[in-house]
Design an enzyme around this catalytic site. Structure first.
Site, PDB file in Angstrom:
ATOM      1  N   SER A 128     -15.595   4.828  -0.177  1.00 33.54           N
ATOM      2  CA  SER A 128     -16.139   5.007   1.164  1.00 33.54           C
ATOM      3  C   SER A 128     -15.415   4.083   2.148  1.00 33.54           C
ATOM      4  O   SER A 128     -14.192   4.078   2.207  1.00 33.54           O
ATOM      5  CB  SER A 128     -17.660   4.772   1.133  1.00 33.54           C
ATOM      6  OG  SER A 128     -18.271   5.222   2.305  1.00 33.54           O
ATOM      7  N   ASP A 283     -18.637  16.228  -1.152  1.00 32.06           N
ATOM      8  CA  ASP A 283     -18.822  15.158  -0.169  1.00 32.06           C
ATOM      9  C   ASP A 283     -18.875  15.746   1.243  1.00 32.06           C
ATOM     10  O   ASP A 283     -17.943  16.426   1.681  1.00 32.06           O
ATOM     11  CB  ASP A 283     -17.667  14.157  -0.282  1.00 32.06           C
ATOM     12  CG  ASP A 283     -17.945  12.842   0.432  1.00 32.06           C
ATOM     13  OD1 ASP A 283     -18.736  12.831   1.393  1.00 32.06           O
ATOM     14  OD2 ASP A 283     -17.350  11.824   0.027  1.00 32.06           O
ATOM     15  N   HIS A 312     -21.377  12.466  -1.565  1.00 31.68           N
ATOM     16  CA  HIS A 312     -20.693  11.202  -1.335  1.00 31.68           C
ATOM     17  C   HIS A 312     -21.114  10.151  -2.358  1.00 31.68           C
ATOM     18  O   HIS A 312     -20.318   9.304  -2.772  1.00 31.68           O
ATOM     19  CB  HIS A 312     -20.996  10.716   0.084  1.00 31.68           C
ATOM     20  CG  HIS A 312     -20.243   9.489   0.467  1.00 31.68           C
ATOM     21  ND1 HIS A 312     -18.871   9.443   0.516  1.00 31.68           N
ATOM     22  CD2 HIS A 312     -20.672   8.237   0.819  1.00 31.68           C
ATOM     23  CE1 HIS A 312     -18.474   8.237   0.885  1.00 31.68           C
ATOM     24  NE2 HIS A 312     -19.545   7.492   1.068  1.00 31.68           N
TER      25      HIS A 312
END
Length: 336
Positions: A128, A283, A312
């Site tokens: 991320s 995601d 995600h």
């Protein structure tokens, strides 16, 4: 929570603001060898600390402290490194300066060289917003990063993701208790709204279709999942710290510096590290199409798709199948 602090002194940021008497929190795992060539940098993600990253580290894991010296630097704004919540006025609270991923990595580089004498990294890795910093490491120091692994991340924040983060920011700032960041108490209603926005985006449509909140995570109902996991996650955090990370995330761009002057293709092409980019198939923040485009622009990079319904959050160590796939990719990269 045990960690170390690297005193940075007064640092100037890309915004031309300063953090005075800045502090960089970090945690190390393992031992740096005599050649100083077994170091791995693993920056933290949005609103996370080094403890949140520790799931990937351990004996026998892909990031094995018996083989590697793993440095997990805490992002500015996470409450441990210099942040709105721990910086004294006039530079704290709602007046904390905007910090970029470039700012973060420049100070992380100081930690490695000044504290440990590390000049070469075996691997830069991140998930991320931590992955954005790993990208930045490989582009800012192409001769010093041997391998790059990013999962569910991006080298530049997309317009779509920027818009998502704007909704989270607005939820916090529109709470009557927020008072432009100079609040006497946390804006709890805004944080709860932000949590529910995040809940619908962090996991995928398939996750909810398959009712994995119940069957895999053991929640009795969707409401129980939202209150316990998501509201619980947000309510433990300071609102200004979250907003600091939202700003950093919205402006994440490895080409936004004097070296690349906004040319993302040039920044990606400069990366010399042996690279694997691993998006999650579901995601909603960082779709595989964007990751594939980035991989094509990095010389020799491998695009390796993680097929998952966990969206995600596939990269947060919450299910064994996704974790095994991620660790296999890391081991493959470190072995070659």
């Amino acid at each position: 929570m045990t960690h170390d602090i690297f005193e940075l002194g007064d640092i100037q940021l890309q915004s031309r603001r300063c953090i005075r008497q800045a502090k960089l929190a970090y945690k190390t795992y393992g031992t740096l060898n005599a050649a100083k060539d077994n170091a791995i940098i693993y920056p933290t993600s949005f609103a996370a600390t080094h403890e949140d990253a520790a799931w990937l580290i351990g004996p026998g894991r892909a990031l094995d402290p018996e083989r590697y010296f793993i440095v997990v630097p805490d992002m500015f704004g996470n409450g441990l490194s210099s942040s709105p919540s721990n910086t004294p006025m006039p530079g704290g609270g709602g007046r904390f300066p905007p910090v970029t991923i470039h700012d973060n990595v420049q100070q992380q580089q100081r930690l490695l060289t000044e504290k440990f004498g590390i000049e070469t990294l075996r691997l830069a890795i991140g998930w991320s917003l931590g992955g954005a910093q790993a990208f930045e490491w490989a582009a800012a120091f192409p001769d010093r990063v041997e391998r790059l692994f990013t999962f569910q991340s991006a080298a530049r924040t997309s317009r779509h993701f920027h818009l998502f983060f704007d909704s989270v920011r607005a939820a916090i700032e529109l709470d009557d208790d927020f008072h432009d960041g100079f609040y006497a108490r946390q804006p709890l209603r805004g944080l709860r709204v932000a949590a529910r926005i995040y809940a619908a985006w962090g996991f995928s449509q398939g996750f909810f279709r398959e009712r994995l909140d119940e069957t895999a995570l053991g929640y009795a109902s969707l409401e129980d999942f939202l209150v316990d996991l998501w509201e619980g996650w947000f309510l433990k955090r300071d609102a200004n710290n979250l907003l600091a990370h939202i700003w950093t995330g919205q402006h994440a761009d490895i080409s936004a510096n004097d070296r690349y002057k906004g040319d993302l293709d040039k920044a990606l092409a400069s990366i010399r590290a042996d690279t694997i980019i691993m998006p999650s198939s579901s995601d909603l923040y960082f779709p595989p199409e964007d990751a594939a485009d980035e991989a094509r622009k990095i010389p020799g990079a491998e695009f390796r798709l993680l097929c998952s319904s966990w969206g995600h959050v596939a990269g947060e160590g919450m299910n064994e199948a996704d974790t095994a796939t991620i660790e296999t990719a890391i081991r493959d990269l470190l072995a070659r």
